[in-house]
Design a protein around this motif. Structure first.
Motif, short mmCIF file in Angstrom:
data_model
loop_
_atom_site.label_atom_id
_atom_site.label_comp_id
_atom_site.label_asym_id
_atom_site.label_seq_id
_atom_site.Cartn_x
_atom_site.Cartn_y
_atom_site.Cartn_z
N LYS A 1 -5.48 9.03 -6.09
CA LYS A 1 -5.90 8.31 -7.44
C LYS A 1 -5.25 7.38 -7.81
CE LYS A 1 -8.08 13.10 -8.35
NZ LYS A 1 -8.21 14.00 -9.23
N ARG A 2 -5.84 6.78 -8.98
CA ARG A 2 -5.22 5.72 -9.90
C ARG A 2 -4.48 6.10 -11.03
NH1 ARG A 2 -4.80 1.83 -5.62
NH2 ARG A 2 -6.03 2.93 -4.21
N GLY B 1 -3.43 -3.08 -3.82
CA GLY B 1 -2.31 -1.97 -3.84
C GLY B 1 -1.93 -1.48 -5.02
N ASP C 1 -1.69 0.82 -7.85
CA ASP C 1 -1.96 2.26 -8.19
C ASP C 1 -2.03 2.56 -9.58
OD1 ASP C 1 -1.53 3.25 -5.47
OD2 ASP C 1 0.75 2.55 -5.71
N LYS D 1 -7.60 -1.34 -5.11
CA LYS D 1 -7.56 -0.76 -3.56
C LYS D 1 -7.05 -1.94 -2.76
CE LYS D 1 -10.74 3.03 -4.01
NZ LYS D 1 -12.22 3.43 -3.84
N LEU E 1 4.57 2.69 -4.64
CA LEU E 1 3.92 3.20 -5.92
C LEU E 1 4.08 1.89 -6.81
CD1 LEU E 1 2.87 4.98 -7.95
CD2 LEU E 1 5.27 6.01 -8.55
N THR E 2 3.18 1.37 -6.94
CA THR E 2 2.89 0.12 -7.73
C THR E 2 2.28 0.06 -9.11
OG1 THR E 2 2.56 -1.16 -5.61
CG2 THR E 2 1.89 -2.21 -7.19
N LEU E 3 3.00 -0.05 -10.00
CA LEU E 3 2.60 0.05 -11.48
C LEU E 3 2.94 -1.34 -12.32
CD1 LEU E 3 4.18 3.58 -12.49
CD2 LEU E 3 1.80 3.08 -11.47
N GLN F 1 1.10 -1.21 0.02
CA GLN F 1 -0.16 -0.06 0.02
C GLN F 1 0.64 1.25 0.18
OE1 GLN F 1 -3.18 0.11 -0.14
NE2 GLN F 1 -3.62 -2.10 -0.40
N SER G 1 7.92 0.00 -9.58
CA SER G 1 7.72 0.96 -10.55
C SER G 1 8.89 1.63 -10.88
CB SER G 1 6.73 1.87 -9.96
OG SER G 1 7.11 2.42 -8.62
N LYS H 1 -0.67 9.22 -7.22
CA LYS H 1 -0.80 8.20 -6.10
C LYS H 1 -1.10 9.14 -4.68
CE LYS H 1 1.41 4.76 -3.07
NZ LYS H 1 0.36 3.88 -3.01
#
Length: 412
Positions: free
Chosen positions: A145-146, A83, A85, A80, A42-44, A39, A391, A141
């Motif tokens: 927002k996503r 996690g 993003d 969500k 920064l997860t992309l 969470q 990310s 992030k």
């Protein structure tokens, strides 16, 4: 946690102590460290085929779905929970004939798919935001927002005009591939007969256009010789948005260690997917049934609500009668850990091909992402390493593409 929240929590704790043991609330179990880290990070993901879901009748990105229900793997509630993003939302066009009429139709389809992604963001500005620069992701992030970057899977819709990429760039495209499962006008596919021995002359022009605009070249699906050409000719680092390792599973879609090392030496990144991670043999009856289903409901056809319901019922019946032989979470991790060993932690990321064929037992949808983080930590990788994998590495490549574009445009 905000200062005000900390003070409120402290006040509540003091109140419970004052009330005495009889009124004390039961202790809450601590959150799983990997989930908590997921969470925060920064997860992309670099290859989300979820835009195809936006065209499904009655389907909404805002609603909670399940794989068991409709086979989709990404929606806002699951983003969500897991996690995620955001990432690069793919404009995918299945390869068709190399004729002017077919290519024009593909162009129109691709523009409409790009518009659908932007419409998703416009319809839900409280939840999604378009990103155009590498630096945008962290800010989005932070806003809660996503992240929505656009990408192109299969450049066939560009026809014979690489400069058409400029229009897609204006719509938000920041990564573009060349070919898909079949060889096209730009490059040989890894899963088709070679025609160009790598990139075609038009593909070389497209690569130059990517460098000029600041679009990251994506060589997933393209042949090894096309990758060689791109490594030699590109002025900015490359990405493989959703690929695997031949050393783990020898499949044409995967790349060997020599190419992994060459990609890393050129500053590029391989994003590990969850397809082609293990050799699997399905029952002949299942293959035949799935082929018939695909022919009955082709992927380039928009279904009505009734047709969609019928297709799902038929797919569930096939899965019940002829269960799929599936890879596992450990198979995905074997690819990821091998890539990290060969290419190094600065050159590996994740693009699991959600909603495009990805997903394995134990990694069914994006709600399961913390399992990867937990496994990486268990393997000895630090939180800083994990941040790069989720990310940092791909954003570094995007920033390098931006720098090259600025350099070229300043000199023009």
């Amino acid at each position: 946690m905000h200062t005000r929240s900390i003070l409120l929590a402290a006040s509540a704790a003091l109140a419970l102590l004052a009330a005495g043991p009889a009124n004390a609330a039961p202790k809450k179990a601590p959150a799983d460290p990997a989930t908590a880290l997921q969470q925060r990070l920064l997860t992309l993901d670099t290859h989300l085929d979820t835009p195809a879901s936006l065209a499904l009748p009655g389907w909404s990105i805002m609603d909670a779905h399940t794989v068991a229900q409709d086979y989709t793997q990404v929606d806002l509630p699951r983003m969500k929970r897991g996690g995620l993003d955001g990432g690069f939302w793919a404009i995918y066009t299945p390869q068709g004939p190399l004729t002017p009429d077919a290519t024009r139709k593909a162009r129109d389809f691709a523009f409409l798919r790009a518009a659908a992604i932007r419409e998703m963001v416009a319809a839900h500005p409280e939840s999604f935001a378009l990103a155009s620069k590498a630096a945008d992701a962290a800010a989005i992030k932070a806003s809660g927002k996503r992240v929505v970057y656009l990408s192109i899977e299969n450049a066939w819709p560009l026809g014979d005009d690489p400069t058409l990429l400029r229009s897609f760039y204006a719509m938000g495209v920041r990564i573009s591939g060349f070919a898909h499962f079949r060889t096209n006008q730009f490059a040989d596919s890894s899963t088709d007969k070679a025609k160009w021995d790598g990139l075609s002359p038009l593909g070389v022009q497209l690569l130059a256009e990517m460098n000029r605009l600041g679009v990251v070249p994506d060589l997933s699906h393209s042949s090894d010789r096309a990758l060689d050409d791109a490594l030699r000719l590109s002025k900015a680092p490359l990405v493989l948005t959703h690929s695997g390792c031949k050393a783990v599973f020898d499949h044409p879609r995967n790349i060997d260690d020599a190419h992994l090392k060459a990609l890393a030496e050129a500053g590029g990144v391989i994003q590990i997917n969850s397809v082609y991670v293990k050799g699997l043999k399905q029952r002949t009856e299942r293959d035949a049934a799935m082929k018939a289903l695909e022919e009955k409901y082709p992927e380039d056809r928009t279904l009505t609500a009734d047709e969609r319901d019928a297709m799902l019922a038929e797919r569930h019946a096939i899965d019940t009668k002829y269960p799929e032989v599936r890879a596992t979470f450990d198979d995905v991790m074997a690819n990821l850990l091998h890539a990290l060993k060969v290419a190094g932690v600065d050159h590996v990321g994740i693009g699991l091909d959600w909603d495009g064929g990805g997903g394995v037992t134990g990694l069914e949808d994006i709600a399961d992402l913390p399992r990867i983080t937990k496994a990486l930590l268990a393997a000895g990788y630090t939180e800083a390493d994990v941040a790069k994998i989720w990310s940092g590495n791909v954003l570094r490549v995007l920033a390098a593409a931006e720098a090259e574009a600025a350099k070229e445009q300043a000199g023009s």
